[in-house]
Design an enzyme around this catalytic site. Structure first.
Site, PDB file in Angstrom:
ATOM      1  N   HIS A  85      -9.349   6.481  -0.210  1.00  0.00           N
ATOM      2  CA  HIS A  85      -9.244   6.448  -1.678  1.00  0.00           C
ATOM      3  C   HIS A  85      -9.206   5.021  -2.207  1.00  0.00           C
ATOM      4  O   HIS A  85      -8.794   4.087  -1.515  1.00  0.00           O
ATOM      5  CB  HIS A  85      -8.063   7.295  -2.184  1.00  0.00           C
ATOM      6  N   ASN A 100      -7.181   7.410   3.722  1.00  0.00           N
ATOM      7  CA  ASN A 100      -8.176   8.480   3.547  1.00  0.00           C
ATOM      8  C   ASN A 100      -9.401   7.995   2.764  1.00  0.00           C
ATOM      9  O   ASN A 100     -10.236   8.798   2.368  1.00  0.00           O
ATOM     10  CB  ASN A 100      -7.530   9.684   2.855  1.00  0.00           C
ATOM     11  N   ASP A 121      -3.589   2.519 -11.567  1.00  0.00           N
ATOM     12  CA  ASP A 121      -3.025   3.873 -11.581  1.00  0.00           C
ATOM     13  C   ASP A 121      -1.521   3.843 -11.807  1.00  0.00           C
ATOM     14  O   ASP A 121      -0.884   2.785 -11.747  1.00  0.00           O
ATOM     15  CB  ASP A 121      -3.375   4.610 -10.281  1.00  0.00           C
ATOM     16  N   GLU A 175      -9.123  10.432  -4.812  1.00  0.00           N
ATOM     17  CA  GLU A 175      -8.956  11.020  -3.491  1.00  0.00           C
ATOM     18  C   GLU A 175     -10.283  11.584  -2.971  1.00  0.00           C
ATOM     19  O   GLU A 175     -11.180  11.892  -3.765  1.00  0.00           O
ATOM     20  CB  GLU A 175      -7.903  12.136  -3.568  1.00  0.00           C
TER      21      GLU A 175
HETATM   22  P1  PGA Z   1      -1.409   0.288   0.948  1.00  0.00           P
HETATM   23  O1  PGA Z   1      -2.138   1.357   0.032  1.00  0.00           O
HETATM   24  O2  PGA Z   1      -1.800  -1.050   0.417  1.00  0.00           O
HETATM   25  O3  PGA Z   1       0.043   0.574   0.747  1.00  0.00           O
HETATM   26  O4  PGA Z   1      -1.880   0.522   2.326  1.00  0.00           O
HETATM   27  C1  PGA Z   1      -3.474   1.154  -0.279  1.00  0.00           C
HETATM   28  C2  PGA Z   1      -3.961   2.292  -1.120  1.00  0.00           C
HETATM   29  O5  PGA Z   1      -3.438   3.405  -0.986  1.00  0.00           O
HETATM   30  O6  PGA Z   1      -4.871   2.079  -1.928  1.00  0.00           O
END
Ligand code: PGA
Length: 240
Positions: A136, A134, A67, A141
Site C-alpha cells: 500500500h 502489502n 492519510d 490497500e
Molecule cells: P512503516 O509503514 O514506515 O511503518 O513501515 C509504511 C506504510 O505503511 O506505508
C-alpha cells in the site's frame, strides 16, 4: 523510477532530506506531501536538524499528509496529526499543514474537501511515501482496482496487524482511514518513496520489477514520470 540503494538507513534519511532541501531552495512556497509510519521518522529528524542549522526554511511551504485514521481524536498519541506534531511540526516553522479529518461528521464530504484543498494549493510538488508490507501507499490497500480520489478506506488485516505495534492491542487499531487516492498521489510532480529493512524486500521487488497491478498498489508509480526510490541494502536485497 530512479532507484538508489544505500548501505545504511541513516543515509536514506540524509538523501531524502537532501531532496526536500533542493525542493525548498528551488521553490520556497512548495506544497509538500508528507507520510507517517516508522520509515520517515529519521528523515524528519534530519529536516529538523537542517532547519535548526538555518538551512531549511518551511515558512512559505504548505503540507498535506497522506492519510489519517477514522475515529481517533487528535489528542490520541497514535493519531497521525499527533505523530506529525511530535516528529516534525512542533520543531520546524511550517505554518500551513493539513491532514484529512478522521473525526469529521461527514467523511465523504471531508474527502472531497481535502481533494479541493490540495487543488487550491496548486497540487503537491514533492510527495514523500513509505510502502506497506502489502504494497500500500497511503492507505490505498491491495484490491481489485485502484481508487483514484481521496477516499474512506477499510484497513486490510495485514495493515491492522502491521500497525498493532503502535497500540496496546490489535483491537485498538482503527479499522478505517481517510487516504489520498492513487490519483491524488500520482498528481504530485515528484514522488519520493523510501523503504527500509528486509521486511520490505519482497514488496519492493514487486513494486520495481513485478507487474503493475492493484494487488501491489505502489506498482502504479512506475507509470509516473518522476519517482525517486531510496532504499537501504536490506530493502533492496531481492532486486535483480
Ligand atoms: P512503516 O509503514 O514506515 O511503518 O513501515 C509504511 C506504510 O505503511 O506505508
Amino acid at each position: 523510477m530512479v532507484v538508489h540503494v544505500f548501505d545504511q538507513a541513516s543515509q536514506v534519511a540524509e538523501a531524502a532530506a537532501a531532496v526536500f532541501t533542493a525542493q525548498l531552495l528551488e521553490k520556497p512556497d512548495s506544497v509538500l506531501g508528507l507520510a507517517t509510519g516508522s520509515t520517515p521518522v529519521d528523515t524528519y529528524a534530519e529536516l529538523i536538524r537542517l532547519h535548526e542549522h538555518g538551512v531549511l526554511d518551511f515558512s512559505r511551504a504548505t503540507s498535506f499528509n497522506l492519510d489519517e485514521y477514522v475515529g481517533l481524536p487528535p489528542s490520541h498519541p497514535e493519531s497521525y496529526i499527533a505523530f506529525m506534531k511530535r516528529n516534525l511540526f512542533d520543531r520546524i516553522n511550517l505554518k500551513r499543514s493539513y491532514l484529512p479529518n478522521g473525526m469529521a461528521g461527514d467523511l465523504e464530504r471531508e474527502c472531497l474537501n481535502y481533494e479541493a484543498l490540495i487543488r487550491e494549493a496548486g497540487g503537491v510538488d514533492l510527495q514523500l511515501l513509505g510502502i506497506g508490507n502489502n504494497g500500500h501507499i497511503g492507505f490505498n490497500e491491495p484490491g481489485e482496482s485502484f481508487v483514484f480520489d481521496t477516499n474512506l478506506t477499510a484497513l486490510t488485516p495485514s495493515t491492522i496487524h502491521a500497525n498493532r505495534r503502535f497500540f496496546d492491542s490489535e483491537e485498538q487499531v482503527p479499522r478505517q482511514a481517510l487516504s489520498m487516492g492513487i490519483g491524488t498521489i500520482l498528481q504530485a510532480r515528484h514522488i519520493l518513496l523510501l523503504a527500509l529493512g528486509q521486511g520490505k524486500a519482497e514488496v519492493v521487488k514487486g513494486m520495481v520489477e513485478g507487474s503493475i497491478t492493484p494487488q501491489v498498489p505502489a506498482s502504479i508509480l512506475r507509470g509516473h514520470p518522476r519517482v525517486t526510490v531510496l532504499l537501504d541494502r536490506a530493502a533492496a536485497s531481492l532486486l535483480s
